[in-house]
Design an enzyme around this catalytic site. Structure first.
Site, mmCIF file in Angstrom:
data_model
loop_
_atom_site.group_PDB
_atom_site.id
_atom_site.type_symbol
_atom_site.label_atom_id
_atom_site.label_comp_id
_atom_site.label_asym_id
_atom_site.label_seq_id
_atom_site.Cartn_x
_atom_site.Cartn_y
_atom_site.Cartn_z
ATOM 1 N N THR A 164 -4.448 -0.703 -5.275
ATOM 2 C CA THR A 164 -3.766 -0.509 -3.985
ATOM 3 C C THR A 164 -4.502 -1.227 -2.868
ATOM 4 O O THR A 164 -5.730 -1.286 -2.876
ATOM 5 C CB THR A 164 -3.712 0.994 -3.635
ATOM 6 O OG1 THR A 164 -3.076 1.684 -4.703
ATOM 7 C CG2 THR A 164 -2.945 1.255 -2.343
ATOM 8 N N THR A 198 -5.350 5.330 -0.462
ATOM 9 C CA THR A 198 -5.423 4.770 -1.812
ATOM 10 C C THR A 198 -6.067 5.798 -2.712
ATOM 11 O O THR A 198 -6.766 6.703 -2.227
ATOM 12 C CB THR A 198 -6.256 3.472 -1.831
ATOM 13 O OG1 THR A 198 -6.441 3.050 -3.184
ATOM 14 C CG2 THR A 198 -7.629 3.659 -1.191
ATOM 15 N N ARG A 216 7.786 5.706 -12.352
ATOM 16 C CA ARG A 216 6.888 6.570 -11.561
ATOM 17 C C ARG A 216 6.708 6.004 -10.154
ATOM 18 O O ARG A 216 6.469 4.810 -9.984
ATOM 19 C CB ARG A 216 5.538 6.673 -12.272
ATOM 20 C CG ARG A 216 4.466 7.491 -11.543
ATOM 21 C CD ARG A 216 3.525 6.609 -10.792
ATOM 22 N NE ARG A 216 2.373 7.349 -10.227
ATOM 23 C CZ ARG A 216 1.499 6.811 -9.411
ATOM 24 N NH1 ARG A 216 1.629 5.551 -9.038
ATOM 25 N NH2 ARG A 216 0.487 7.515 -8.941
ATOM 26 N N ILE A 217 6.849 6.878 -9.149
ATOM 27 C CA ILE A 217 6.618 6.493 -7.758
ATOM 28 C C ILE A 217 5.277 7.077 -7.321
ATOM 29 O O ILE A 217 4.982 8.249 -7.595
ATOM 30 C CB ILE A 217 7.722 7.064 -6.846
ATOM 31 C CG1 ILE A 217 9.114 6.632 -7.321
ATOM 32 C CG2 ILE A 217 7.477 6.657 -5.401
ATOM 33 C CD1 ILE A 217 9.383 5.167 -7.202
ATOM 34 N N GLY A 218 4.456 6.292 -6.632
ATOM 35 C CA GLY A 218 3.163 6.809 -6.168
ATOM 36 C C GLY A 218 3.239 7.200 -4.698
ATOM 37 O O GLY A 218 4.319 7.370 -4.130
#
Lengths: 177, 133
Positions: B1, B51, B29-31
């Site tokens: 990130t 991050t 998958r979403i972060g």
């Protein structure tokens, strides 16, 4: 008060033993981004333009987990995501699930500036990217050998890993039979 | 990130974050990065980019919490606000950079290290990885 800038390239279990060939390119990119940003701020660029400029530079550096050099999903693919937000207006834009867009951060800004929405994802975001004419590449462009190896290690350890997680050292059973 | 926060000479604040996510993540998958208020947030008081492990950052609404502390706790410095939020997230899971309307800059993390850099018009200039860099 004056201008100010801060940037990051990811946090995690970064070992102090990180070899120079993996440490120095990252530090050099941070320094280059800082120089770009301070020059832009001194010349009167807006904060929004500067944060986009810096994140694009970081996305284009294969040593960071974004854009080219993005880590891989369990299927060995890339799914990139980004967001921007403007403090004064609280306007914001976000994208997810990108596999061909070179600079996800610029697409997030276009979502903020060109749509009534905040967040577009996967095929909708990809379609919007083509409609806006942003630069796209074949998904293979974003996949590096280093990240293929990291995925292999993560699968071997059956783990999901955050940036810079080190492989678990094998316990050498041969010593104990 | 990767991420960046800035305040310009006119006092405008902004933030941007971008990532490939987690190694070996599930498809779809979403972060935290695109979740406004989790990994990315800015208002008139501060701009934040986070991050780390996205699931922890989302649970703790990290970026919004820093801004909320700045909003609701009088005279709290950005550094203290960020330190309180980072301390509330399980160790090894979060780092953030933030800048405030007063031109404060902070780079807080509870991991071994964070690739980070900052500069201010007042002359501060840092590039580092580990706490003692």
């Amino acid at each position: 008060m004056g201008w100010a800038i801060a940037l990051h390239g990811g946090a995690g279990d970064i070992p102090r033993s990180l070899p120079p060939d993996r440490r120095e390119p990252r530090l050099a990119t941070l320094r280059r981004c800082l120089d770009l940003a301070t020059a832009a701020l001194r010349s009167g660029s807006t904060a929004l333009d500067v944060v986009e400029l810096v994140v694009r530079e970081l996305e284009n550096c294969p040593h960071y987990n974004a854009g080219v050099g993005s880590v891989l999903t369990a299927d060995g693919t890339v799914e990139m995501e980004a967001a921007v937000m403007d403090g004064n207006t609280m306007r914001c834009g976000a994208v997810s699930g990108l596999s061909t867009v070179v600079n996800a951060v610029s697409l997030a800004r276009l979502v903020m500036e060109k749509t009534p929405h905040i967040y577009l994802a996967f095929h909708g975001a990809e379609a919007f990217a083509r409609e806006q004419g942003v630069e796209t590449k074949d998904p293979s462009h974003f996949i590096t050998e280093a990240n293929k190896e990291r995925l292999r290690q993560a699968k071997e350890a059956n783990r999901v890993q955050v940036d810079y997680t080190q492989p678990i050292p094998k316990d050498d059973n041969s010593r104990i039979g | 990130t990767v991420g960046c926060v800035a305040i310009d000479s006119a006092g405008n604040l902004a933030t941007a974050t971008s990532t490939g996510g987690l190694v070996n993540k599930m498809v779809g998958r979403i972060g935290d990065t695109p979740v406004i208020g989790a990994g990315t947030y800015a208002n008139r008081l501060c701009a934040v980019s986070a991050t780390g492990v996205g699931e922890a950052i989302i649970r703790h609404t990290v970026a919004r919490d820093v801004a909320a502390l700045m909003e609701y706790v009088p005279d709290l410095s950005l550094e203290d606000a960020a330190a309180r939020v980072v301390a509330g997230v399980p160790p090894g899971k979060v780092g953030l950079v933030a800048v405030s309307a007063a031109g404060e800059v902070t780079m807080a993390y509870n991991t071994t290290g964070m690739f980070r850099a900052c500069a201010t018009e007042g002359g501060r200039h840092e590039v580092g990885i580990w706490p003692d860099d």
